[in-house]
Motif scaffolding. Structure first.
Motif, short mmCIF file in Angstrom:
data_model
loop_
_atom_site.label_atom_id
_atom_site.label_comp_id
_atom_site.label_asym_id
_atom_site.label_seq_id
_atom_site.Cartn_x
_atom_site.Cartn_y
_atom_site.Cartn_z
N GLN A 1 0.85 -1.21 0.00
CA GLN A 1 0.00 0.00 0.00
C GLN A 1 0.87 1.25 0.00
N ALA A 2 1.91 1.22 0.85
CA ALA A 2 2.79 2.38 0.96
C ALA A 2 3.48 2.68 -0.37
N LEU A 3 3.95 1.62 -1.03
CA LEU A 3 4.64 1.82 -2.31
C LEU A 3 3.67 2.33 -3.38
N ALA A 4 2.41 1.84 -3.33
CA ALA A 4 1.40 2.32 -4.30
C ALA A 4 1.11 3.81 -4.06
N ILE A 5 1.05 4.23 -2.80
CA ILE A 5 0.81 5.65 -2.48
C ILE A 5 2.01 6.50 -2.93
N LYS B 1 1.94 6.86 -6.63
CA LYS B 1 0.91 7.84 -7.00
C LYS B 1 1.45 9.26 -6.84
N ASP B 2 2.16 9.50 -5.73
CA ASP B 2 2.72 10.84 -5.48
C ASP B 2 3.77 11.21 -6.52
N PHE B 3 4.59 10.24 -6.91
CA PHE B 3 5.61 10.53 -7.93
C PHE B 3 4.95 10.87 -9.27
N ARG B 4 3.94 10.09 -9.64
CA ARG B 4 3.24 10.35 -10.91
C ARG B 4 2.57 11.71 -10.87
N SER B 5 2.00 12.04 -9.72
CA SER B 5 1.34 13.33 -9.55
C SER B 5 2.36 14.47 -9.65
N GLU B 6 3.53 14.26 -9.04
CA GLU B 6 4.58 15.28 -9.06
C GLU B 6 5.11 15.48 -10.48
N ILE B 7 5.31 14.37 -11.19
CA ILE B 7 5.81 14.46 -12.57
C ILE B 7 4.81 15.23 -13.43
N ARG B 8 3.52 14.96 -13.21
CA ARG B 8 2.48 15.58 -14.03
C ARG B 8 2.23 17.05 -13.67
N THR B 9 2.28 17.36 -12.38
CA THR B 9 1.89 18.73 -11.97
C THR B 9 3.10 19.61 -11.67
N GLY C 1 9.65 22.37 0.25
CA GLY C 1 9.19 21.32 -0.65
C GLY C 1 8.46 20.16 -0.02
N LEU C 2 8.85 19.78 1.19
CA LEU C 2 8.35 18.52 1.74
C LEU C 2 6.94 18.60 2.35
N SER C 3 6.45 19.81 2.61
CA SER C 3 5.12 19.91 3.22
C SER C 3 4.02 19.57 2.23
N ARG C 4 4.32 19.69 0.92
CA ARG C 4 3.30 19.47 -0.11
C ARG C 4 2.64 18.10 0.00
N VAL C 5 3.40 17.15 0.52
CA VAL C 5 2.96 15.77 0.53
C VAL C 5 1.61 15.59 1.26
N PHE C 6 1.39 16.33 2.33
CA PHE C 6 0.09 16.27 3.01
C PHE C 6 -0.77 17.50 2.72
N VAL C 7 -0.13 18.67 2.58
CA VAL C 7 -0.88 19.91 2.37
C VAL C 7 -1.70 19.82 1.07
N ALA C 8 -1.09 19.28 0.01
CA ALA C 8 -1.79 19.18 -1.28
C ALA C 8 -3.02 18.27 -1.14
N GLU C 9 -2.90 17.18 -0.38
CA GLU C 9 -4.03 16.26 -0.20
C GLU C 9 -5.18 16.97 0.53
N GLU C 10 -4.84 17.76 1.57
CA GLU C 10 -5.88 18.46 2.34
C GLU C 10 -6.51 19.58 1.50
N ASP C 11 -5.64 20.38 0.83
CA ASP C 11 -6.14 21.52 0.05
C ASP C 11 -7.07 21.07 -1.07
N ARG C 12 -6.77 19.95 -1.70
CA ARG C 12 -7.57 19.50 -2.84
C ARG C 12 -8.70 18.57 -2.43
N PHE D 1 8.25 8.79 -0.12
CA PHE D 1 8.24 9.84 -1.16
C PHE D 1 9.09 11.03 -0.72
N ASN D 2 8.87 11.49 0.52
CA ASN D 2 9.59 12.66 1.02
C ASN D 2 11.09 12.40 1.14
N THR D 3 11.45 11.19 1.56
CA THR D 3 12.88 10.86 1.69
C THR D 3 13.55 10.88 0.32
N THR D 4 12.87 10.34 -0.68
CA THR D 4 13.43 10.34 -2.03
C THR D 4 13.53 11.76 -2.58
#
Lengths: 215, 220
Positions: free
Chosen positions: B4-8, B11-19, B66-77, B99-102
């Motif tokens: 589950q963690a790797l799937a999430i 998803k975050d990497f794909r979202s980051e690449i796209r946006t 940079g690293l706050s986006r990981v949760f802030v974007a989920e809440e904002d959207r 995701f954040n460590t990478t």
């Protein structure tokens, strides 16, 4: 989903307070497989709050929500496995297409991709599966939320105003899904709409759960 | 939990690449910060101790932006419900931490490369230097991930992030600055051992506490 699964959802003395204001209190009910419940009440009565608490995406002030499957109590952190939820507050990912959204969700849930096509066909979005969500209309987004809620064939389906933004065909779709789920598991709808209310056998009116002695 | 963690995380990497929500802003931030430091210093030569301090200040603020986006974007959207309804809280936290460590590793690598090129710093012990950077990266991302989860529910997200993370990160930053300075000076692994022990212990404590606390933060 197994049709002989015994599901029991028990709500005991549930109370929610926001900013020292009681939204509702002393909410008690028990639902078993094949039960359907409409949560009604005027605007601000706490319908959405209650359904979010049942979905475990929100916490109550006091009281308990317990779920058991075939007599085995489920830990709250695993409720998500058994619950499907549609709500106006739920948003899917705008930067992905409808198909990609369901593929991501299937991936997180550990479901095979071959569930996606039949679900998208059922909700009438197969032709538009590759369009980005940001160009979907509000009705199409609502249909995708319904797909999100049923892709894992949940044991409890929670609908918060499920027909909002839907056309007549979309309302029929909600009707058919509601009929199917109430004939094999538990269906709960939070609504003020008479038609949505009529889909359920039982009703709880939150206007009656406000103050001491008014229940 | 790992699947589950790797799937999430995926998803975050794909979202980051796209946006490119984080990466474009971060690259600009790093370039502008290092340029300002370079221009303000002119021809002046700094000591290794100051170089080490400056490097970790840039790393701290770059990660803060940079690293706050990981949760802030989920809440904002309004997409945090999707995660709450599809995965356990521990899987969500682990996915976001990976995701954040990478992302933090990429940021720090870019900062270090640009810093070394523009500031003319000589690293006498390259192995120990990289060890401190990598371990510091883990510590930094673990603190910043749990703080990101905390501030995502508040109204003043941007200003709270560095303010809340700085006191928590102080022990880590002091050790990483000291370790980096010693590696600039040519110290070997044995001289850096106490700093390495502090950084590793600190990271383990933070990650353990985060896993214990995240359920409450996530569901509130």
């Amino acid at each position: 989903m197994l049709s002989n699964t015994e599901v029991k959802l028990e709500v005991t003395s549930l109370k929610k307070i926001f900013d020292r204001k009681i939204i509702f209190k002393d909410v008690d009910f028990t639902l078993n497989t094949l039960d359907s419940l409409a949560i009604t009440g005027k605007n601000g009565s706490g319908k959405s709050t209650l359904i979010k608490i049942l979905a475990n995406v929100f916490t109550q002030t006091t009281g308990q929500v317990s779920l058991s499957i075939n007599g085995k109590k489920i830990e709250k952190q695993y409720f998500y496995k058994y619950i499907g939820f549609v709500s106006p507050y739920l948003n899917l990912y705008d930067e992905f297409s409808g198909y990609e959204n369901l593929k991501i969700i299937a991936g997180i849930r550990g479901l095979p991709d071959n569930n996606i096509e039949p679900v998208l066909k059922r909700i009438g979005l197969w032709e538009r599966r590759n369009d980005m969500l940001k160009i979907y209309s509000s009705g199409m987004k609502q249909r995708l939320k319904i797909a999100f809620s049923i892709i894992h064939e949940p044991q409890i389906l929670l609908f918060d105003e499920p027909t909002s933004n839907l056309d007549a065909e979309g309302v029929q779709l909600v009707d058919s899904i509601a009929e199917e789920y109430k004939n094999r598991c538990i269906l709960i709808i939070a609504t003020n709409d008479e038609h949505e209310r009529s889909l359920c056998a039982k009703e709880i009116n939150l206007n009656n759960y406000k103050k001491d002695g008014t229940k | 939990m790992w699947k589950q963690a790797l799937a999430i995380c995926k998803k975050d990497f794909r979202s980051e690449i796209r946006t490119r929500y984080s990466i474009n802003g971060l690259i600009m931030f790093i370039i502008v910060t290092i340029s300002i430091i370079k221009f303000s210093l002119g021809e002046e030569k700094l000591s290794n101790e100051l170089h080490a301090g400056l490097l970790w200040i840039i790393i701290f603020f770059s990660n803060s932006s940079g690293l706050s986006r990981v949760f802030v974007a989920e809440e904002d959207r309004g997409t945090s419900f999707v995660l709450k309804l599809t995965a356990s809280p521990k899987s969500v936290f682990l996915g976001k931490l990976i995701f954040n460590t990478t992302l933090s590793f990429v940021i720090n690598l870019f900062v270090v490369l640009l810093f070394l090129v523009t500031m003319d710093v000589k690293i006498a012990s390259f192995g120990p230097f990289m060890l401190i950077i990598v371990l510091g990266n883990f510590g930094l991302s673990s603190v910043m991930t749990i703080i990101a989860a905390l501030i995502s529910k508040s109204n003043s997200k941007g200003s709270l992030y560095p303010v809340l993370s700085f006191p928590l990160l102080l022990p880590l930053l002091l050790s990483t600055i000291n370790g980096t300075w010693l590696s600039f000076e040519g110290s070997g692994i044995t001289e850096l051992l106490s700093e390495v022990q502090i950084i590793v212990s600190y990271t383990i404590v933070i990650i353990t506490a985060s896993f214990l606390l995240f359920d409450i933060i996530w569901n509130e």
